[in-house]
Design an enzyme around this catalytic site. Structure first.
Site, PDB file in Angstrom:
ATOM      1  N   ASP A 198      14.628  -3.871 -17.528  1.00 44.05           N
ATOM      2  CA  ASP A 198      13.855  -5.043 -17.143  1.00 44.05           C
ATOM      3  C   ASP A 198      14.547  -5.787 -16.018  1.00 44.05           C
ATOM      4  OD1 ASP A 198      12.648  -7.992 -18.822  1.00 44.05           O
ATOM      5  OD2 ASP A 198      11.738  -6.712 -17.317  1.00 44.05           O
ATOM      6  N   ASP A 347       7.878  -8.579 -24.000  1.00 40.14           N
ATOM      7  CA  ASP A 347       8.920  -9.481 -24.470  1.00 40.14           C
ATOM      8  C   ASP A 347       8.703  -9.836 -25.926  1.00 40.14           C
ATOM      9  OD1 ASP A 347       8.853 -11.201 -21.308  1.00 40.14           O
ATOM     10  OD2 ASP A 347      10.060  -9.506 -21.984  1.00 40.14           O
TER      11      ASP A 347
END
Lengths: 426, 145
Positions: A198, A347
């Site tokens: 990420d 997330d």
């Protein structure tokens, strides 16, 4: 008698905005912890390995040595990250070629798979564990309803906000629960690997998520992605002042110097399911503007389009999940064009996986990891306010969560247990 | 004193209208407490014309064995249900969705409760064949993750 109104500062609504993004994250984590503690009590040994995309390099068994397990876990996570990278690049390519209809269809299809099949499977686990005397027709009708309305909620951009948000949280819960079924070492290695991915994908100039965000901004479009967008905070108290927002933290504007549209955009504060921050180009400034409500509503009445549509520059960076829907753009935290905070569904999923895995050990680790993740999310939000561009939401929270998990497991548990046994504390 | 009194009257008149979260409707709420926005999201939701097409579409799709869609329709257009004279074009669809949802839920609940409470005494050996956990075991539905 005149009433003195306290002038509004940005602090008044900052808390509400943060609450509106932390609440769904907490609910998702809570439900995953509940599911894990209900369903996994008997299969804690988990000798049956689950064949899926995340364990295809190495199927972990409990009898392997330490180094074997470590190597296997790293190999698994590398394979997974490689697959996710490839899929995200394919996504960028499709978005570049303007196949948005195909992407939306794929998103709807993957939501249907997740809600229908995985939701059905988890429901079957629960039915079996509690011996609920439900018959197959009722079950099928209810499941079909649930999945079909979920697809509509995700697919259509103008469904009721609460329904869309609820279904996104449910999708996050289902995928996160599925990830907790992986073997333990693989899960932790996967979390760390995804946090690093990420970080790289959003911040590096060659990263696929950054390319996606910049493409979407340059075209002024929304990325078709599964992103949680919090409801905007509308200020009910600002009445007679001018329409210029008094608290303008971040400004997101596509039209430079167009104040009227700013006010409209600023009304929706936290609609952020997108975890990606909105990347602003040179002339954009992300702004959480709180315009006066009266003004905003007047302008709303003039426009017929709802404000939610104006979130073009918020993007969600995501990672495809392993099951089917690589179009689940997951990570990244950002601001909608309306100034709403968006948090990507990935997330939600990885936070919940971390907490679910912690729940498989003990509740002490759950509390520690939950606090660490929320602290990480707060830090990321502050960084988002500071840098005003799309940011990865995973690295800080996952780093803190993993750190606190191992610290709790190694150090805190021994301390607390010994204290309790000797009746010193607690 | 007069200032505060007028303030209180306007706020009280705006009371019913603020259910839609729209203080802008305080101007017409003095005349009638009609909300401006037909959706439960208020200014973030749909306009009236779009609402009509959405309500109609939800109503029609609900006939595909989707009572939950009818319930979502009623939830989404709750201001239309509450204020009976506000949106005359949208209201028939929402009311019919509510009726359809109630009827379907009543039938489904009665069947499910009969099945659950009646059990084997009522149905005989068919009960074991129909109950979900046996069906899942038979078809191996929980095996593939």
């Amino acid at each position: 008698m005149a009433q003195i109104q306290r002038p509004k500062s940005f602090l008044d609504s900052l808390g509400e905005e943060i609450i509106r993004i932390i609440t769904p994250v907490s609910i998702c984590m809570f439900i995953v912890v509940i599911l894990v503690s209900i369903l996994n009590t008997d299969s804690s040994s988990a000798s049956t390995t689950i064949n899926n995309i995340a364990t295809m390099a190495y199927a972990e068994t409990t009898s392997d040595s330490f180094w074997d397990k470590l190597k296997g876990a790293l190999l698994n996570s590398l394979v997974f990250v490689a697959i996710v990278t490839v899929v995200t690049f394919v996504l960028v390519l499709l978005f570049y070629l303007r196949c948005t209809q195909f992407l939306k269809l794929y998103m709807g299809f993957s939501s249907f798979i997740v809600l229908g099949f995985m939701g059905g499977e988890i429901a079957l686990f629960l039915i079996r564990d509690f011996s609920v005397p439900i018959d197959c027709f009722t079950f099928l009708v209810v499941l079909f309803n649930f999945a079909a309305v979920g697809v509509l909620a995700v697919f259509m951009s103008k469904m009721a906000i609460f329904v869309t948000q609820a279904y996104l949280v449910v999708i996050g819960v289902l995928v996160a629960y599925w990830f907790t079924l992986l073997p333990e070492w693989t899960t932790w290695a996967l979390l760390v690997a995804m946090a690093l991915y990420d970080l790289a994908a959003v911040l590096l100039p060659v990263g696929p998520l950054r390319l996606l965000v910049e493409l979407a901004i340059s075209r002024d479009e929304d990325i078709p992605a599964l992103v949680y967008e919090a409801r905007p905070v509308t200020n009910h108290h600002s009445g007679s002042r001018d329409g210029v927002a008094q608290r303008r933290l971040w400004r997101e504007r596509r039209n430079v110097g167009n104040d009227s549209e700013e006010n409209l955009n600023s009304e929706s504060s936290l609609d952020s399911n997108l975890t990606n921050g909105t990347v602003d180009g040179g002339h954009h400034t992300t702004r959480l503007a709180r315009a006066e409500e009266g003004q905003l509503l007047e302008r709303d009445a003039e426009l017929s389009a709802p404000l939610i549509d104006r979130r073009s520059s918020v993007q969600v960076h995501g990672q495809g999940d392993a099951v089917s829907s690589e179009s689940l753009l997951l990570e990244g935290i950002g601001l909608g064009s309306t100034g709403a905070i968006k948090l990507g569904l990935g997330d939600f999923i990885f936070y919940s996986v971390l907490v679910g895995r912690a729940a498989m050990y003990d509740f002490m680790t759950v509390y520690a990891c939950y606090l660490a993740i929320i602290a990480g999310l707060g830090i990321t939000l502050m960084l988002l306010a500071f840098y005003q561009k799309a940011l990865p939401a995973l690295p800080v929270s996952v780093a803190l969560g993993v750190l606190f998990y191992f610290l709790t497991r190694l150090l805190l548990e021994a301390f607390v247990v010994q204290c309790s046994l000797n009746l010193v504390m607690f | 004193m007069e200032g505060s009194q007028t303030n209180s009257t306007t706020t009280s008149a705006a009371g019913p209208a603020t259910t839609t979260g729209n203080p802008n409707s305080s101007s017409n709420s003095i005349l009638s407490s009609a909300p401006v926005w037909p959706t439960v999201d208020g200014p973030l939701g749909l306009s009236e014309d779009e609402s009509l097409s959405y309500a109609r579409r939800f109503y029609k799709f609900g006939f595909a064995l989707l009572p939950w869609l009818w319930a979502v329709n009623c939830f989404y257009f709750w201001p239309v249900l509450r204020h009976s004279r506000a949106f005359p074009r949208i209201r028939p669809y929402v009311v019919r969705s509510a009726a359809g949802f109630s009827v379907f839920t009543f039938l489904l609940c009665s069947w499910a409760l009969t099945f659950a409470i009646g059990g084997e005494e009522l149905f005989g050996p068919v009960w074991d064949k129909l109950v979900m956990y046996n069906v899942a075991d038979r078809l191996g539905l929980t095996g593939w993750v």
